[in-house]
Design a protein around this motif. Sequence first.
Motif, PDB file in Angstrom:
ATOM      1  N   ALA A 107       1.016  -1.040  -0.036  1.00 45.25           N
ATOM      2  CA  ALA A 107       0.167   0.022   0.053  1.00 45.25           C
ATOM      3  C   ALA A 107       0.802   1.199  -0.009  1.00 45.25           C
ATOM      4  O   ALA A 107       2.159   1.270   0.540  1.00 45.25           O
ATOM      5  CB  ALA A 107      -0.973  -0.066   1.247  1.00 45.25           C
ATOM      6  N   ARG A 108       0.262   2.341  -0.620  1.00 45.33           N
ATOM      7  CA  ARG A 108       1.102   3.555  -0.558  1.00 45.33           C
ATOM      8  C   ARG A 108       0.756   4.270   0.687  1.00 45.33           C
ATOM      9  O   ARG A 108       1.905   4.946   1.312  1.00 45.33           O
ATOM     10  CB  ARG A 108       0.415   4.348  -1.838  1.00 45.33           C
ATOM     11  N   SER A 109      -0.500   4.099   1.308  1.00 43.37           N
ATOM     12  CA  SER A 109      -0.788   5.040   2.598  1.00 43.37           C
ATOM     13  C   SER A 109      -1.415   4.283   3.556  1.00 43.37           C
ATOM     14  O   SER A 109      -1.864   3.258   3.329  1.00 43.37           O
ATOM     15  CB  SER A 109      -1.935   5.957   2.046  1.00 43.37           C
ATOM     16  N   THR A 110      -1.205   4.617   4.700  1.00 37.94           N
ATOM     17  CA  THR A 110      -2.067   4.128   5.732  1.00 37.94           C
ATOM     18  C   THR A 110      -3.401   4.972   5.755  1.00 37.94           C
ATOM     19  O   THR A 110      -3.288   6.230   6.434  1.00 37.94           O
ATOM     20  CB  THR A 110      -1.277   4.299   7.227  1.00 37.94           C
ATOM     21  N   VAL A 111      -4.456   4.552   5.556  1.00 38.41           N
ATOM     22  CA  VAL A 111      -5.858   5.292   5.596  1.00 38.41           C
ATOM     23  C   VAL A 111      -6.508   5.267   6.927  1.00 38.41           C
ATOM     24  O   VAL A 111      -6.904   4.195   7.408  1.00 38.41           O
ATOM     25  CB  VAL A 111      -6.562   4.791   4.278  1.00 38.41           C
ATOM     26  N   PHE A 112      -6.326   6.182   7.758  1.00 39.05           N
ATOM     27  CA  PHE A 112      -6.930   6.354   9.123  1.00 39.05           C
ATOM     28  C   PHE A 112      -8.350   6.638   9.289  1.00 39.05           C
ATOM     29  O   PHE A 112      -9.076   5.792   9.552  1.00 39.05           O
ATOM     30  CB  PHE A 112      -5.953   6.960  10.097  1.00 39.05           C
ATOM     31  N   ALA A 113      -8.644   8.020   8.837  1.00 38.43           N
ATOM     32  CA  ALA A 113      -9.811   8.273   9.096  1.00 38.43           C
ATOM     33  C   ALA A 113     -10.238   9.531   8.386  1.00 38.43           C
ATOM     34  O   ALA A 113      -9.317  10.299   8.021  1.00 38.43           O
ATOM     35  CB  ALA A 113     -10.508   8.415  10.694  1.00 38.43           C
ATOM     36  N   ASP A 114     -11.421  10.212   8.469  1.00 35.80           N
ATOM     37  CA  ASP A 114     -11.709  11.319   7.913  1.00 35.80           C
ATOM     38  C   ASP A 114     -13.189  11.939   8.510  1.00 35.80           C
ATOM     39  O   ASP A 114     -13.759  11.005   8.928  1.00 35.80           O
ATOM     40  CB  ASP A 114     -12.081  11.139   6.218  1.00 35.80           C
ATOM     41  N   GLY A 115     -13.325  13.171   8.452  1.00 34.39           N
ATOM     42  CA  GLY A 115     -14.544  13.785   8.904  1.00 34.39           C
ATOM     43  C   GLY A 115     -14.242  14.327  10.263  1.00 34.39           C
ATOM     44  O   GLY A 115     -13.287  14.634  10.792  1.00 34.39           O
ATOM     45  N   LEU A 116     -15.239  14.183  11.176  1.00 33.85           N
ATOM     46  CA  LEU A 116     -15.250  15.104  12.632  1.00 33.85           C
ATOM     47  C   LEU A 116     -15.219  14.045  13.616  1.00 33.85           C
ATOM     48  O   LEU A 116     -16.059  13.270  14.085  1.00 33.85           O
ATOM     49  CB  LEU A 116     -16.491  15.734  12.681  1.00 33.85           C
ATOM     50  N   GLY A 135      -9.632   1.724  -1.224  1.00 34.33           N
ATOM     51  CA  GLY A 135      -9.435   1.342  -2.793  1.00 34.33           C
ATOM     52  C   GLY A 135      -8.519   2.207  -3.315  1.00 34.33           C
ATOM     53  O   GLY A 135      -7.623   2.786  -2.548  1.00 34.33           O
ATOM     54  N   ARG A 136      -8.296   2.036  -4.660  1.00 36.41           N
ATOM     55  CA  ARG A 136      -7.201   2.785  -5.265  1.00 36.41           C
ATOM     56  C   ARG A 136      -7.262   4.332  -5.067  1.00 36.41           C
ATOM     57  O   ARG A 136      -5.992   5.056  -4.813  1.00 36.41           O
ATOM     58  CB  ARG A 136      -7.352   2.608  -6.696  1.00 36.41           C
ATOM     59  N   ASP A 137      -8.325   4.993  -5.150  1.00 40.76           N
ATOM     60  CA  ASP A 137      -8.338   6.356  -4.708  1.00 40.76           C
ATOM     61  C   ASP A 137      -8.114   6.600  -3.470  1.00 40.76           C
ATOM     62  O   ASP A 137      -7.244   7.681  -3.170  1.00 40.76           O
ATOM     63  CB  ASP A 137      -9.767   6.906  -5.132  1.00 40.76           C
ATOM     64  N   GLU A 138      -8.594   6.005  -2.346  1.00 38.25           N
ATOM     65  CA  GLU A 138      -8.304   6.088  -1.136  1.00 38.25           C
ATOM     66  C   GLU A 138      -6.703   5.986  -0.380  1.00 38.25           C
ATOM     67  O   GLU A 138      -6.178   6.744   0.121  1.00 38.25           O
ATOM     68  CB  GLU A 138      -9.203   5.042  -0.073  1.00 38.25           C
ATOM     69  N   ASP A 139      -6.052   4.916  -1.530  1.00 36.62           N
ATOM     70  CA  ASP A 139      -4.760   4.660  -1.226  1.00 36.62           C
ATOM     71  C   ASP A 139      -3.869   5.961  -1.759  1.00 36.62           C
ATOM     72  O   ASP A 139      -2.977   6.166  -0.962  1.00 36.62           O
ATOM     73  CB  ASP A 139      -4.311   3.375  -2.054  1.00 36.62           C
TER      74      ASP A 139
END
Length: 283
Positions: A97-106, A119-123
């Motif tokens: 993976a390219r990124s560690t996708v943690f969270a978004d929002g409040l 997915g790909r865009d999220e990564d």
Amino acid sequence: MLALQIDLGADEAILDAPVDRFAESAAAPARRPAGAPASPRPGAGRGAAAAPVRAPRPAPEPPAGEEAARIAAACATLDELRAALEAFERCALKRGARSTVFADGLPGARLMAIGEAPGRDEDLQGKPFVGRSGALLDRMLVAIGLDRRAEDPDKGVYISNLIPWRPLENRTPSEDEAAMMLPFLERHIELARPRFLLLLGSTPTRALLGRGAGVTRMRGKWARWRDVPAMATFHPAYLLRRPLMKREAWRDLRALRAALDGAPPGQGADAANPPDRSAGDPA
């Protein structure tokens, strides 16, 4: 000859130079008298190699799930949890993976939405639900008065995934991978402290509610993860493939909206919020 010696069990060399045992036997001194000091063994003086000392075997690593639980429990803030995930090396998905996708929002919003994996865009962007499925999720949430960009905890949404790294080819995470990362998700929920959970798809639904809790079976029904009411519904990516199922997801969202407005979570979506035949499809 070397192969013969190996077959006979001679698998280590203990001297720096070979010893001619035949010459040694021919020149062997007579038997020494009782009590006489033993003569040194040929080659045992200066320059003789000492017997190899085997290094102790390293202690085996604890199971990955146990290590994840220990690390997650030690995190006192969301920032610490993010750093712990970025340093966690036991999950093979991280290497691809390219990124560690943690969270978004409040953080602190009343609702926490949990998906499966990036997915790909999220990564590429390092945020959950930013591709086509993310755009659909945003429209679904806006239809019930919620927005991940809102700063009001009553209107905001906090979004994350069970798995923070993209599986190759966007495959479904295995049960072992889900079990390994579950302690991090559970600690994530504890630190975010939402009042309601929206579980998007079967993978987070089974992880938090039990192995038999598939989304088809559980959607439209209120369940609980510990003390937090949880509603399961179809993943937006599934709705993109099966648009006819958007009507069922809309009923789930209306039940969630009713609970957010103060209605007691019922046994099903219809119990909390009867279907409105005049309502349009938000997606």
